[in-house]
Design a protein around this motif. Structure first.
Motif, PDB file in Angstrom:
ATOM      1  N   PRO A  64       8.323  10.970   3.139  1.00 14.38           N
ATOM      2  CA  PRO A  64       8.379  11.317   1.688  1.00 14.38           C
ATOM      3  C   PRO A  64       8.105  10.096   0.910  1.00 14.38           C
ATOM      4  O   PRO A  64       8.922   9.009   1.144  1.00 14.38           O
ATOM      5  N   ASN A  65       7.151   9.991   0.028  1.00 12.67           N
ATOM      6  CA  ASN A  65       6.880   8.830  -1.057  1.00 12.67           C
ATOM      7  C   ASN A  65       6.928   7.504  -0.155  1.00 12.67           C
ATOM      8  O   ASN A  65       7.715   6.544  -0.563  1.00 12.67           O
ATOM      9  N   PRO A  66       6.122   7.233   0.842  1.00 12.67           N
ATOM     10  CA  PRO A  66       6.120   6.114   1.593  1.00 12.67           C
ATOM     11  C   PRO A  66       5.331   4.928   1.087  1.00 12.67           C
ATOM     12  O   PRO A  66       4.152   5.346   0.462  1.00 12.67           O
ATOM     13  N   ILE A  67       5.721   3.372   1.241  1.00 15.00           N
ATOM     14  CA  ILE A  67       5.012   2.501   0.886  1.00 15.00           C
ATOM     15  C   ILE A  67       5.140   1.412   1.968  1.00 15.00           C
ATOM     16  O   ILE A  67       6.019   1.495   2.854  1.00 15.00           O
ATOM     17  N   ILE A  68       3.964   0.616   2.515  1.00 16.80           N
ATOM     18  CA  ILE A  68       4.117  -0.265   3.486  1.00 16.80           C
ATOM     19  C   ILE A  68       3.745  -1.747   2.898  1.00 16.80           C
ATOM     20  O   ILE A  68       2.810  -2.008   1.867  1.00 16.80           O
ATOM     21  N   ILE A  69       4.637  -2.624   3.134  1.00 17.15           N
ATOM     22  CA  ILE A  69       4.411  -4.047   2.608  1.00 17.15           C
ATOM     23  C   ILE A  69       4.064  -4.879   3.865  1.00 17.15           C
ATOM     24  O   ILE A  69       5.186  -4.897   4.955  1.00 17.15           O
ATOM     25  N   SER A  70       3.101  -5.383   3.890  1.00 14.12           N
ATOM     26  CA  SER A  70       2.568  -6.261   4.917  1.00 14.12           C
ATOM     27  C   SER A  70       2.878  -7.605   4.701  1.00 14.12           C
ATOM     28  O   SER A  70       2.300  -8.196   3.471  1.00 14.12           O
ATOM     29  N   ILE A  71       3.107  -8.522   5.570  1.00 14.18           N
ATOM     30  CA  ILE A  71       3.476  -9.860   5.606  1.00 14.18           C
ATOM     31  C   ILE A  71       2.742 -10.847   6.472  1.00 14.18           C
ATOM     32  O   ILE A  71       1.980 -10.230   7.270  1.00 14.18           O
ATOM     33  N   LYS A  72       2.627 -11.935   6.236  1.00  8.35           N
ATOM     34  CA  LYS A  72       1.400 -13.121   6.892  1.00  8.35           C
ATOM     35  C   LYS A  72       1.925 -13.021   8.514  1.00  8.35           C
ATOM     36  O   LYS A  72       0.775 -13.323   9.129  1.00  8.35           O
ATOM     37  N   SER A  73       3.168 -12.733   8.732  1.00  9.44           N
ATOM     38  CA  SER A  73       3.336 -13.031  10.373  1.00  9.44           C
ATOM     39  C   SER A  73       2.806 -11.685  10.808  1.00  9.44           C
ATOM     40  O   SER A  73       3.438 -11.381  12.188  1.00  9.44           O
TER      41      SER A  73
ATOM     42  N   THR B 279       3.729  -8.527  10.258  1.00  8.28           N
ATOM     43  CA  THR B 279       4.781  -7.656  10.380  1.00  8.28           C
ATOM     44  C   THR B 279       4.758  -6.666   9.048  1.00  8.28           C
ATOM     45  O   THR B 279       4.302  -7.121   8.113  1.00  8.28           O
ATOM     46  N   ALA B 280       4.946  -5.503   9.156  1.00  5.51           N
ATOM     47  CA  ALA B 280       4.918  -4.355   8.361  1.00  5.51           C
ATOM     48  C   ALA B 280       6.307  -3.849   8.148  1.00  5.51           C
ATOM     49  O   ALA B 280       6.948  -3.400   8.903  1.00  5.51           O
ATOM     50  N   PHE B 281       6.693  -3.474   6.650  1.00  3.97           N
ATOM     51  CA  PHE B 281       8.075  -2.959   6.432  1.00  3.97           C
ATOM     52  C   PHE B 281       7.501  -1.602   5.621  1.00  3.97           C
ATOM     53  O   PHE B 281       6.710  -1.411   4.642  1.00  3.97           O
ATOM     54  N   GLN B 282       8.303  -0.446   6.069  1.00  4.39           N
ATOM     55  CA  GLN B 282       7.845   1.004   5.750  1.00  4.39           C
ATOM     56  C   GLN B 282       9.071   1.227   5.077  1.00  4.39           C
ATOM     57  O   GLN B 282      10.280   1.466   5.633  1.00  4.39           O
ATOM     58  N   PHE B 283       8.783   1.709   3.806  1.00  2.00           N
ATOM     59  CA  PHE B 283       9.954   2.255   2.815  1.00  2.00           C
ATOM     60  C   PHE B 283       9.601   3.635   2.575  1.00  2.00           C
ATOM     61  O   PHE B 283       8.386   3.807   2.355  1.00  2.00           O
ATOM     62  N   ILE B 284      10.614   4.625   2.537  1.00  2.00           N
ATOM     63  CA  ILE B 284      10.254   5.880   2.424  1.00  2.00           C
ATOM     64  C   ILE B 284      11.293   6.384   1.067  1.00  2.00           C
ATOM     65  O   ILE B 284      12.219   5.658   0.738  1.00  2.00           O
ATOM     66  N   GLU B 285      11.226   7.509   0.790  1.00  2.00           N
ATOM     67  CA  GLU B 285      12.006   8.277  -0.265  1.00  2.00           C
ATOM     68  C   GLU B 285      12.208   7.285  -1.473  1.00  2.00           C
ATOM     69  O   GLU B 285      13.393   7.235  -2.051  1.00  2.00           O
TER      70      GLU B 285
ATOM     71  N   GLU C 118       0.844  -1.249   0.001  1.00  2.00           N
ATOM     72  CA  GLU C 118       0.017  -0.119   0.056  1.00  2.00           C
ATOM     73  C   GLU C 118       0.854   1.280  -0.024  1.00  2.00           C
ATOM     74  O   GLU C 118       2.055   1.331   0.572  1.00  2.00           O
ATOM     75  N   LYS C 119       0.252   2.477  -0.525  1.00  2.00           N
ATOM     76  CA  LYS C 119       0.983   3.506  -0.389  1.00  2.00           C
ATOM     77  C   LYS C 119       0.328   4.450   0.608  1.00  2.00           C
ATOM     78  O   LYS C 119      -0.743   4.189   1.123  1.00  2.00           O
ATOM     79  N   MET C 120       1.156   5.094   1.403  1.00  2.00           N
ATOM     80  CA  MET C 120       0.773   5.847   2.657  1.00  2.00           C
ATOM     81  C   MET C 120       0.746   7.501   2.106  1.00  2.00           C
ATOM     82  O   MET C 120       1.357   7.637   1.123  1.00  2.00           O
ATOM     83  N   GLU C 121       0.248   8.278   2.850  1.00  2.00           N
ATOM     84  CA  GLU C 121       0.254   9.480   2.650  1.00  2.00           C
ATOM     85  C   GLU C 121       1.680  10.409   2.747  1.00  2.00           C
ATOM     86  O   GLU C 121       2.093  10.022   3.608  1.00  2.00           O
ATOM     87  N   ASP C 122       2.004  11.228   1.684  1.00  2.00           N
ATOM     88  CA  ASP C 122       3.052  11.643   1.432  1.00  2.00           C
ATOM     89  C   ASP C 122       3.311  12.957   2.527  1.00  2.00           C
ATOM     90  O   ASP C 122       2.556  13.730   2.611  1.00  2.00           O
TER      91      ASP C 122
END
Length: 1149
Positions: free
Chosen positions: A371-380, A382-388, A362-366
């Motif tokens: 800046p330009n964040p996305i969230i990758i959620s996995i089955k356990s 857990t979520a990984f937040q990437f920015i820039e 998913e994309k999050m609010e910038d």
């Protein structure tokens, strides 16, 4: 050398007379000065340099040309001091900048000047070099040559004109550089094509062309010489070539490395090597493809992913790391089935996210903070937040498409919901490390269930075959509990699935030794075999059912090695362990027939079965053989040999004193090969070796390299004092046998592979954790990228060593049977092999031709050539040149040698026929010629079989009295009678099978071949007269045989008497005989007319000139020298493959 002098107007001026004074002792000239390039850019803006209206740069480096009244601007220049000319070489905005340029010139260029004898040569050299640099810079950055079609098209035209290759020889890129010829640099252009490295120079009135096939390259390295600090050296079998003064030497070397690797593996390692899809067709390869391959291979090696994974995006970004409570800068890698992250600081944080584990992207609010964040959620959960992330929308769209594709292709997820997919293969709890329960035990062994299916082990063998009552067991178990507690704390903070944060902290935990209870599961996570396991439910069980009971070479080898697999462990002293080992190895051999089964796989699989369930052990074996140790387990173990070669280089770098003492490091290689193939399991106590395997699954092959160096470093003093190789090997064996693991709860199991004498002094015990810690601290600084580059270089050497071994074995087989000198035979083999390779380069069916080279076949059968290739070689080296008839003769020779009718011949057959032509006795040569004119070599539909020399031209009335030019006559009647009697006696004496007799049509072709062979011979007229005489005699012999077979032997003598008186004129082949006015007046029944090899040989022996011709000594060496040049001379004539022409001004090195 003086630094630039500042004038009042701040212009940097180099006074030429200062240079001459300084350089006078090493040469009489100055100077070649030009700009240093940093990251493919000229220092300063090139546009400004070329713009005459631009602002004058505050600092410049100028080259003064004394005594020249002509103004010649190369970069930006102006006439100063009357008649003196200055060339602007570099500019700078600050004093610091211009001094950096000057230092580069001192280090890289000024040493070159000593090779020139006069100033004019220096000026010419400088002018050509500067122009070439500016021309190349106009083409600009990394792959811009392909983006600038006009520039690239211009270079392509020059490449095609200068080297005259077929159109299929695609140019990849080109560079301006210098090629060193001795101590003299030749400025020119380097062209890199799919099969060749070519260099062209026209300097000081001399033209130089070099053509080096990539398959001839034996070593490719960056080094230095007495003049230059950074050069590219290319080594072939015959010589070394140095290239320097590149605008971007890093890029040039990287492209060379890739082209050499791709070409050598495609042509010489086609047994198992599979190219990336984009490189399957060499004619479609571009520089971008090669750069993409470099990135792909680094990506797969770093994260140890399957070969099928293709890198799609590589983006700078930052990842939220909860353990440090901040965002960590790094790079995101996305491929077909994975999203990966690696921090910029090596070892700080790496993450591997299989799309199979992803729930949402998913994309999050910038915001300004995110800046330009996305969230990758996995089955356990857990979520990984990437920015820039740049171009976030496109990235998310691509990831969602791949996520959809992965779930559609996965049988466990295709019809399931999210709730179900979390348990796609087995219960989630079973793979959570907080609850390491196992399924209820089933009966093991090779028994079947009620449905006849094989029962698989559902627990690790170590849990079944455990030991009790050992001394100090309580202490060891308490140590295990402490380790488990540390790991559980780590899991809670960094994650416990394959998507865990992999940091330096976890590396330290691995180096301490993974607890026995967690070892198998962590191996699955570190290798990502867990993803394969979940993606393929039921795959292994079905594979076992299909493969068990099948019999092949692999299964026979497996059965032979089953009881040699960790025989000291009780698990493999029972049928339970042996049966599980048999199933895993047999299933893998069925899955991957290219590998099948190789020795040492049994040792590795045995260790895997001790710590993992049977199906898990199978997927761990897949990960090791196909991803972590590529090309290790095959017919030639190329991958292991490459790493051995890399290991030798590391020894020279890290342990120079040891390398100096042990001049021949191949001695160490004979021992260390088993280190790499079995991951130390076969040469160390098991309880210690598994700790090394722990490090291997976390860090890959890097862990084995550094551990091997640590072992050598720990024994360096003793090894340097060793008396001989045997003593050195004993030192290492004793040391390894005494590497202990005092904290392991496993029983102490001796190592049966080690050897040492009992009467030697006791060897001190070394703790495995100390040795591993030393390996990381002292030798852990090598990156994956560095190791991959070293592998590129050493793979070239290993493959060429295999080729040399193949050649020497072929020569060893062939030499006893032929008389060709060994050095000539070696050159002949090189021609034979090159003919095969040339066809691989450009023939329309090159893919088929490549497959003819089979490294798995016996040495003598690895290279084979077809009819066209044989014809080309025959024309180049055969002494039997017959003009236009040569090609027909070559085709017949090929059919004669092709005894198994597969349309291919091997080198031994080719060398054998040449040996007869050059060194055979006369009777052997005539016998070979005879065979070429009877089936199977001769065919009725041959191109030459419908010649004017047909059966009707032969009269049944031919004289046996031949007139000579001096008026004398020779009566052959008596000779013929005696000849036939001798032949009859010889036939009775011979028990060997006779050659078939030759028909009249075949005889005519035989005669035509002889006539063609005599053309342009020094004694041509005498030979023609002699062959006419012999031909007439043989015609009468054939006719006599025809009549005697029909009229009986009593009439034979009368026939001879009658025919002898019919004519006294000489009969030869003349034009009016070849074209009779009335062919019908010369009837003949060809089917009954025959002559034998004995007839022909006996007749030829009657003419001394013919005997002299066939017994004349012939030299093969001159033919070979000419052939080496002519084989690489091409005249394409618009054809799809080259036709061979006369040698040109071209050399293949």
């Amino acid at each position: 050398m003086e630094k630039p002098v500042r004038k009042h107007n701040q212009i940097v001026i180099l006074k030429l007379f200062d240079f001459w004074d300084v350089l006078e002792q090493i040469a009489s000239g100055l100077v070649k000065l030009f700009m240093k390039l940093q990251q493919s850019r000229l220092v300063g803006a090139l546009d400004t340099v070329l713009d005459s209206n631009a602002r004058v740069a505050p600092f410049r480096i100028l080259l003064q040309v004394p005594g020249s009244p002509i103004y010649s601007a190369i970069a930006c220049g102006e006439l100063l001091n009357g008649s003196e000319v200055y060339w602007a070489v570099a500019i700078g905005a600050t004093d610091e900048e211009i001094n950096q340029h000057w230092e580069w010139l001192e280090q890289n260029l000024l040493h070159t000047l000593s090779v020139f004898d006069n100033k004019e040569d220096i000026v010419s050299f400088v002018k050509g070099k500067i122009k070439a640099l500016i021309a190349e810079e106009t083409s600009s950055k990394l792959a811009e040559q392909e983006e600038n079609p006009e520039k690239f098209r211009e270079a392509l035209v020059k490449f095609e004109t200068r080297f005259n290759f077929p159109e299929a020889e695609k140019l990849i890129t080109y560079y301006s550089c210098c090629c060193w010829k001795g101590r003299v640099p030749r400025q020119g252009w380097l062209y890199l094509s799919i099969n060749h490295l070519c260099f062209y120079s026209f300097f000081l009135g001399k033209e130089l062309k070099l053509v080096i096939p990539w398959v001839d390259v034996q070593k490719l390295e960056r080094t230095s010489n007495i003049f230059m600090t950074d050069i590219i050296r290319i080594t072939t079998q015959s010589k070394e070539r140095d290239f320097s003064m590149f605008l971007n030497i890093d890029e040039a070397f990287r492209i060379m490395e890739q082209l050499a690797d791709v070409t050598l593996r495609r042509l010489l390692d086609n047994e198992i090597f599979e190219l990336d899809p984009g490189l399957q067709d060499p004619t479609q390869i571009t520089k971008r493809d090669l750069e993409a391959r470099t990135q792909n291979e680094y990506f797969r090696a770093f994260f140890r992913l399957p070969k099928k994974e293709r890198l799609h995006e590589l983006l700078d970004c930052s990842l939220w790391t909860p353990f440090s409570r901040c965002h960590t800068a790094g790079r995101m890698y996305t491929s077909d089935s994975y999203v990966c992250f690696a921090s910029k600081e090596d070892g700080c944080c790496n993450v591997l996210i299989p799309l199979l584990e992803v729930v949402t992207i998913e994309k999050m609010e910038d915001t300004s903070l995110l800046p330009n964040p996305i969230i990758i959620s996995i089955k356990s959960k857990t979520a990984f937040q990437f920015i820039e992330l740049k171009d976030r929308d496109t990235l998310v769209g691509n990831l969602l498409l791949r996520l959809k594709q992965v779930k559609a292709n996965n049988p466990a997820l295709r019809n399931g919901k999210d709730k179900d997919t979390q348990n796609c293969h087995s219960t989630c709890a079973e793979y959570q490390f907080g609850r390491l329960g196992v399924a209820p035990s089933q009966s093991n062994g090779d028994e079947n269930d009620k449905n006849g299916r094989h029962l698989l082990n559902t627990e690790a063998l170590s849990s079944t075959f455990h030991h009790s009552g050992m001394d100090g067991l309580d202490f060891r178990m308490s140590r295990e509990q402490i380790k488990e507690s540390l790991w559980n704390d780590h899991f809670s903070e960094y994650g416990r699935t394959v998507c865990m944060f992999r940091t330096e902290k976890i590396r330290k935990l691995v180096a301490m030794g993974i607890p026995e209870s967690l070892r198998g599961k962590l191996w699955l996570l570190f290798s990502d075999a867990m993803t394969d396991l979940h993606s393929n439910p039921g795959y292994y069980e079905n594979l076992v059912e299909v493969s068990m009971g099948m019999c092949c070479i692999a299964t026979e080898e497996i059965e032979r090695d089953l009881h040699r697999s960790l025989p000291e462990h009780p698990a493999f002293q029972s049928e339970t362990g042996i049966a599980a080992l048999r199933r895993v190895l047999t299933a893998y051999a069925h899955r991957n027939p290219k590998i099948g089964y190789c020795q040492s796989m049994n040792i590795l699989t045995s260790a895997l079965l001790l710590y993992a369930k049977e199906e898990e052990a199978f997927w761990l074996l897949v990960a090791v053989c196909e991803r972590m140790l590529p090309d290790y387990f095959n017919h030639r173990v190329i991958g292991a040999q490459v790493d051995q070669s890399v290991f030798e280089e590391l020894i020279k770098e890290q342990l120079p004193e040891l390398a100096e003492h042990m001049k021949d490091l191949s001695t160490l290689a004979s021992v260390s090969l088993s280190w790499f193939l079995t991951l130390f399991l076969s040469i160390m106590p098991l309880e210690s070796a598994v700790n090394v395997v722990d490090c291997f699954f976390f860090d890959g092959i890097k862990a084995i390299f550094q551990f091997g160096l640590a072992i050598l470093e720990a024994n360096a003093v003793e090894l340097c004092n060793s008396k001989d190789d045997g003593h050195a090997l004993m030192i290492l064996s004793r040391f390894l046998d005494h590497v202990k693991n005092e904290e392991s709860p496993l029983p102490l199991i001796g190592n049966q592979h080690a050897f040492f004498s009992d009467d030697l002094e006791p060897c001190p015990v070394t703790e495995i954790t100390d040795l591993i810690r030393d390996s990381y601290e002292k030798f852990g600084d090598r990156s994956v990228e560095q190791i991959e580059h070293m592998r590129y270089r050493h793979r070239i050497r290993v493959l060429q060593n295999h080729e040399e071994t193949t050649k020497q074995n072929v020569l060893r087989v062939v030499i006893p049977d032929i008389s060709i000198l060994p050095e000539d035979l070696e050159e002949l083999y090189d021609l034979f092999k090159r003919e095969h390779l040339i066809s691989c380069y450009w023939e329309w069916n090159s893919a088929v031709v490549i497959q003819r080279h089979d490294p798995s076949r016996p040495y003598a059968e690895q290279y084979r050539i077809d009819s066209q290739q044989f014809t080309n070689l025959f024309k180049l080296v055969s002494p039997w040149t017959c003009g236009e008839h040569t090609e027909v003769l070559a085709e017949r020779m090929f059919r004669l040698l092709d005894t198994n009718m597969d349309s291919l011949i091997e080198f031994k057959g080719f060398a054998g026929c040449l040996d007869i032509m050059y060194n055979g006795e006369m009777n052997e040569k005539i016998k070979l010629l005879y065979k070429l004119h009877i089936p199977p070599a001769f065919r009725e539909n041959d191109r030459d079989s419908q010649s004017p020399l047909k059966a009707p031209l032969l009269s049944t009335s031919r004289p046996l009295v031949i007139g000579k030019s001096n008026g004398d006559t020779i009566d052959y009647q008596k000779q013929l009678k005696q000849m036939l009697k001798d032949i009859a006696k010889e036939k009775e004496a011979k028990a060997e099978k006779e050659l078939p007799k030759m028909s009249q049509r075949e005889f005519i072709q035989f005669c035509k071949t002889l006539y063609s062979m005599f053309h342009e011979a020094p004694e041509e007229n005498e030979l023609y007269q002699a062959i006419a005489t012999v031909t007439t005699l043989l015609l009468q012999i054939g006719e006599v045989g025809q009549r005697s077979s029909s009229s009986g032997s009593d009439e034979f003598s009368e026939d001879l008497q009658t025919e002898a008186s019919t004519s006294d004129q000489d009969v030869v082949f003349t034009d009016n005989v070849k074209s009779p006015k009335n062919p019908q007046s010369l009837p003949i029944t060809e089917g009954d007319w025959t002559v034998s090899i004995e007839h022909i040989l006996a007749s030829l022996l009657t003419e001394q000139s013919l005997v002299n011709f066939f017994e004349k000594p012939l030299e093969l060496k001159p033919k070979l020298e000419n052939a080496k040049l002519a084989q690489y001379s091409f005249k394409t004539n618009g054809a799809s493959h080259p036709s061979r022409g006369d040698p040109e001004h071209l050399s293949a090195q």
